[in-house]
Design an enzyme around this catalytic site. Structure first.
Site, PDB file in Angstrom:
ATOM      1  N   HIS A 254       0.877  -1.168   0.000  1.00  0.00           N
ATOM      2  CA  HIS A 254       0.000   0.000   0.000  1.00  0.00           C
ATOM      3  C   HIS A 254       0.913   1.216   0.000  1.00  0.00           C
ATOM      4  CE1 HIS A 254      -3.072  -2.851   1.317  1.00  0.00           C
ATOM      5  NE2 HIS A 254      -2.302  -3.167   2.357  1.00  0.00           N
TER       6      HIS A 254
ATOM      7  N   GLU B 191      -4.329  -4.265  -3.873  1.00  0.00           N
ATOM      8  CA  GLU B 191      -5.785  -4.362  -3.766  1.00  0.00           C
ATOM      9  C   GLU B 191      -6.369  -2.996  -3.428  1.00  0.00           C
ATOM     10  OE1 GLU B 191      -6.136  -3.767  -0.536  1.00  0.00           O
ATOM     11  OE2 GLU B 191      -4.706  -4.945   0.584  1.00  0.00           O
TER      12      GLU B 191
END
Length: 334
Positions: A249, A287
């Site tokens: 991330h 994601e």
């Protein structure tokens, strides 16, 4: 005729040595204070470029050679490979193609940028001791590195990028500031009091399944990257996870470094680090929220990424993105 690059001062990523490199289109010199100069020629033949070295022994030969090749490859974007017949450099390029008859070694751009000990701390893969987390079998993960774990100068943006492990005393204030920007907390949802963010970073530093990394550009704090092992992460149940898959991330908190050109290089650099950090990693996953078009558009920009599917986390509708090692290390990726 190769173009003249002139003279440039470069610092080796993981020691304090400064080098002066000069290339005039044929002759290349790598100099450092109080050490002998590494000199070689780049000779143009019909279909290839040959590196010809002097036989003189030079201190820190290997480091000077790697710095020189990075300089040439990164500034001469059309060059795919060099060839060399020098036996004394063969040990530096174990695994590169060698002609049995002539002993000519081909040093390719993409092979060179997969050598882990130039831009990352020289770390060999450890033994595979298998354990389980949440019924997922995976190797025991080693303790995290401290300090800078990756550093490289990027000619395309004329900046030096580095990733280092979070240091709470150094990083908490800007981490707090970044997460209280609306564009950041809209996606991260971490607009929390400073003490809660301290606990968040402390937990990340204790967790061997992830690395909380701060991105610096020319020594200035720019963003935060959270690298994780996918098999122990919340993403594991949603796809056919492999033991050495990794994901990340990220956020760019320093607004003056926003923009497509910079972010493109930041993403390429974190991918480069991940694939070098453990050479058994074949795939990187991400994601992002499925409506995060700013991130998903990089699937079309950065080599290797593919959209796999959309799926539902308990907290969000997500897009599964994946990049394979063999698709990342292609012409134009580094």
């Amino acid at each position: 005729m190769l173009k003249i690059l002139g003279e440039k001062n470069i610092q080796s990523p993981f020691n304090s040595t400064s080098y002066t490199i000069f290339f005039d289109g044929k002759n290349c010199r790598v100099e450092s204070y109080a050490e002998k100069t590494l000199s070689f020629q780049v000779l143009e033949h019909e279909n290839e470029l040959e590196l010809v070295f002097s036989n003189e022994k030079v201190e820190n030969y290997e480091n000077k050679l790697y710095v020189a090749l990075d300089y040439l490859f990164s500034h001469l974007s059309s060059i795919d490979h060099f060839v060399c017949y020098e036996k004394n450099i063969l040990s530096f390029f174990s695994g590169f193609p060698i002609c049995k008859e002539t002993q000519k070694i081909s040093i390719s751009r993409l092979g060179f940028y997969q050598l882990p000990n130039i831009w990352t701390k020289n770390k060999k893969n450890g033994p595979e001791i298998w354990i389980s987390t949440n019924d997922k079998k995976h190797p025991y993960r080693p303790l995290q590195e401290t300090g800078v774990v990756y550093k490289r100068t990027i000619p395309q943006i004329k900046k030096t990028i580095s990733f280092r492990l979070a240091n709470i005393a150094q990083d908490l204030d800007c981490f707090y500031q970044w997460h209280n920007q609306a564009r950041v907390y809209d996606l991260w949802e971490l607009n929390k009091p400073k003490e809660e963010l301290r606990e968040y970073l402390e937990k990340g530093l204790r967790d061997t399944h992830q690395m909380p990394l701060f991105l610096e550009v020319d020594g200035e704090s720019v963003g935060y990257f959270e690298v994780y092992w996918a098999a122990e992460d919340r993403i594991a149940p949603y796809y056919d996870v492999e033991p050495f898959d990794r994901g990340f991330h990220f956020l760019i908190g320093n607004e003056k470094f926003l923009g497509r050109e910079n972010t493109d290089q930041f993403i390429r650099s974190i991918m480069h680090f991940i694939f070098l950090d453990d050479q058994r990693t074949r795939r990187i996953v991400a994601e992002p929220r499925s409506d995060n078009k700013r991130v998903i558009r990089y699937v079309e920009i950065v080599p290797g990424w593919k959209f796999i599917k959309e799926f539902d986390f308990p907290h969000k509708r997500a897009a599964l993105l994946m990049a394979k090692r063999e698709d990342f290390f292609v012409k134009g990726s580094i």
